[in-house]
Write a protein that holds these residues in place. Structure first.
Motif, PDB file in Angstrom:
ATOM      1  N   GLY A  16       0.900  -1.059  -0.042  1.00 12.93           N
ATOM      2  CA  GLY A  16       0.024  -0.014  -0.073  1.00 12.93           C
ATOM      3  C   GLY A  16       0.893   1.290  -0.066  1.00 12.93           C
ATOM      4  O   GLY A  16       0.424   2.369  -0.445  1.00 12.93           O
ATOM      5  N   SER A  17       2.108   1.366   0.343  1.00 17.84           N
ATOM      6  CA  SER A  17       2.977   2.294   0.822  1.00 17.84           C
ATOM      7  C   SER A  17       4.285   2.008   0.551  1.00 17.84           C
ATOM      8  O   SER A  17       4.569   0.847   1.091  1.00 17.84           O
ATOM      9  CB  SER A  17       2.461   3.116   2.024  1.00 17.84           C
ATOM     10  OG  SER A  17       3.610   4.011   2.176  1.00 17.84           O
ATOM     11  N   SER A  19       6.324   3.031   2.686  1.00 19.38           N
ATOM     12  CA  SER A  19       6.728   2.651   4.187  1.00 19.38           C
ATOM     13  C   SER A  19       6.500   1.433   4.453  1.00 19.38           C
ATOM     14  O   SER A  19       7.027   0.831   5.580  1.00 19.38           O
ATOM     15  CB  SER A  19       5.765   3.504   5.328  1.00 19.38           C
ATOM     16  OG  SER A  19       4.216   3.203   4.959  1.00 19.38           O
ATOM     17  N   ASP A  20       5.812   0.380   3.664  1.00 18.91           N
ATOM     18  CA  ASP A  20       5.671  -1.022   3.745  1.00 18.91           C
ATOM     19  C   ASP A  20       6.931  -1.830   3.357  1.00 18.91           C
ATOM     20  O   ASP A  20       7.135  -3.203   3.896  1.00 18.91           O
ATOM     21  CB  ASP A  20       4.566  -1.597   3.192  1.00 18.91           C
ATOM     22  CG  ASP A  20       3.171  -0.813   3.825  1.00 18.91           C
ATOM     23  OD1 ASP A  20       3.292  -0.524   4.945  1.00 18.91           O
ATOM     24  OD2 ASP A  20       2.202  -0.796   2.630  1.00 18.91           O
ATOM     25  N   ARG A  47      -5.482   5.144  -2.199  1.00 21.88           N
ATOM     26  CA  ARG A  47      -4.998   6.377  -2.903  1.00 21.88           C
ATOM     27  C   ARG A  47      -4.937   6.116  -4.254  1.00 21.88           C
ATOM     28  O   ARG A  47      -4.717   7.328  -4.924  1.00 21.88           O
ATOM     29  CB  ARG A  47      -3.541   6.590  -2.102  1.00 21.88           C
ATOM     30  CG  ARG A  47      -3.434   7.088  -0.699  1.00 21.88           C
ATOM     31  CD  ARG A  47      -2.085   7.107  -0.472  1.00 21.88           C
ATOM     32  NE  ARG A  47      -1.858   7.631   1.221  1.00 21.88           N
ATOM     33  CZ  ARG A  47      -0.944   7.326   2.125  1.00 21.88           C
ATOM     34  NH1 ARG A  47      -0.081   6.317   1.668  1.00 21.88           N
ATOM     35  NH2 ARG A  47      -1.087   7.642   3.042  1.00 21.88           N
ATOM     36  N   ALA A  70       0.208  -6.361   1.201  1.00 19.99           N
ATOM     37  CA  ALA A  70       0.741  -5.583   2.388  1.00 19.99           C
ATOM     38  C   ALA A  70       0.040  -4.279   2.563  1.00 19.99           C
ATOM     39  O   ALA A  70       0.186  -3.325   1.746  1.00 19.99           O
ATOM     40  CB  ALA A  70       2.185  -5.691   2.348  1.00 19.99           C
ATOM     41  N   ALA A  71      -0.715  -4.176   3.607  1.00 21.51           N
ATOM     42  CA  ALA A  71      -1.248  -2.875   4.032  1.00 21.51           C
ATOM     43  C   ALA A  71      -1.269  -2.524   5.400  1.00 21.51           C
ATOM     44  O   ALA A  71      -1.358  -3.627   6.236  1.00 21.51           O
ATOM     45  CB  ALA A  71      -2.535  -2.614   3.227  1.00 21.51           C
ATOM     46  N   GLY A  72      -1.323  -1.373   5.965  1.00 22.47           N
ATOM     47  CA  GLY A  72      -1.395  -1.039   7.217  1.00 22.47           C
ATOM     48  C   GLY A  72      -2.564  -0.087   7.711  1.00 22.47           C
ATOM     49  O   GLY A  72      -3.513   0.029   6.574  1.00 22.47           O
ATOM     50  N   MET A  73      -2.900  -0.030   8.732  1.00 22.52           N
ATOM     51  CA  MET A  73      -4.082   0.762   9.277  1.00 22.52           C
ATOM     52  C   MET A  73      -5.356   0.309   8.502  1.00 22.52           C
ATOM     53  O   MET A  73      -5.783  -0.763   9.043  1.00 22.52           O
ATOM     54  CB  MET A  73      -3.825   2.487   8.862  1.00 22.52           C
ATOM     55  CG  MET A  73      -2.693   3.036   9.339  1.00 22.52           C
ATOM     56  SD  MET A  73      -2.069   4.533   8.730  1.00 22.52           S
ATOM     57  CE  MET A  73      -3.299   5.445   9.571  1.00 22.52           C
ATOM     58  N   MET A  94       0.254  -4.804   8.003  1.00 17.35           N
ATOM     59  CA  MET A  94       1.422  -4.122   8.641  1.00 17.35           C
ATOM     60  C   MET A  94       1.347  -3.334   9.853  1.00 17.35           C
ATOM     61  O   MET A  94       0.176  -3.081  10.279  1.00 17.35           O
ATOM     62  CB  MET A  94       1.860  -2.882   7.762  1.00 17.35           C
ATOM     63  CG  MET A  94       2.032  -3.519   6.250  1.00 17.35           C
ATOM     64  SD  MET A  94       3.608  -4.078   6.151  1.00 17.35           S
ATOM     65  CE  MET A  94       3.730  -5.766   6.118  1.00 17.35           C
TER      66      MET A  94
END
Ligand code: RP5
Length: 171
Positions: A16-17, A19-20, A47, A70-73, A94
């Motif tokens: 997703g980002s 940052s992952d 996004r 893979a993704a967070g939040m 994440m």
């Protein structure tokens, strides 16, 4: 539009980002260790939803066997992939954010019936296991890979013994 190549079996990793990536690099490294082809891109369900949809189609046509998301939040990515493909989708929640991954874990695992996402652990273990699980799926029809995975289990078991031998206390 994403580039199209020749048809081949490969694993698709979508984050997703950026940052992952620090964690998901372990997923890519694990696939490399076994010489398994993969693609890795950043695309977000929130996004960049159009890019995500376009990519899934292109990757399926090229021969993606499993999708690792893979993704967070709020972690919508794995669910969005599952909605767009019938290939196996593996979700890696994440860590991070106000809830440190608990939110991502619940978002990833709580899919409605008929839309499965195989959810692995938070963090590095999940990233590595997403690679292993994908390879185990590939290995159903790839004898050479199945042998490599079986050999890896022997190596892992041996390491437990050698690690123990270094520090064990037995009466
Ligand atoms: C998710 O939000 C991403 O997968 C990432 O884990 C998290 C934070 O993203 P950034 O704000 O760091 O880009 O969509």
């Amino acid at each position: 539009m994403l580039k199209q190549g020749k048809k081949m079996n490969f694993i698709s990793i979508i984050m997703g980002s950026k940052s992952d990536y620090e964690i998901m690099k372990h997923c890519a490294d694990t696939l490399e260790k076994f010489n398994v082809k993969y693609e890795l891109i950043i695309s977000s369900a929130h996004r960049s939803p159009s890019r995500t949809k376009e990519y899934i189609k292109a990757a399926e046509e090229k021969g993606a066997v499993t999708f690792i998301a893979a993704a967070g939040m709020a972690a919508h990515l794995a669910g969005a992939l599952a909605a767009s493909t019938t290939k196996p989708v593996i979700g890696v929640p994440m860590k991070g954010g106000a809830m440190d991954g608990m939110d991502a874990m619940l978002s990833t695992v709580q899919m409605p019936a008929g839309m499965p996402v195989g959810t692995v652990a938070l963090g590095r273990s999940g990233a590595v296991n997403a690679a292993y699980l994908s390879m185990q799926i590939l290995a159903i029809f790839d004898k050479e890979l199945a042998i490599k995975l079986a050999e890896d289990r022997i190596v892992q078991a041996k390491k437990v013994e050698t690690d123990s031998a270094e520090i064990e206390v037995i009466i």
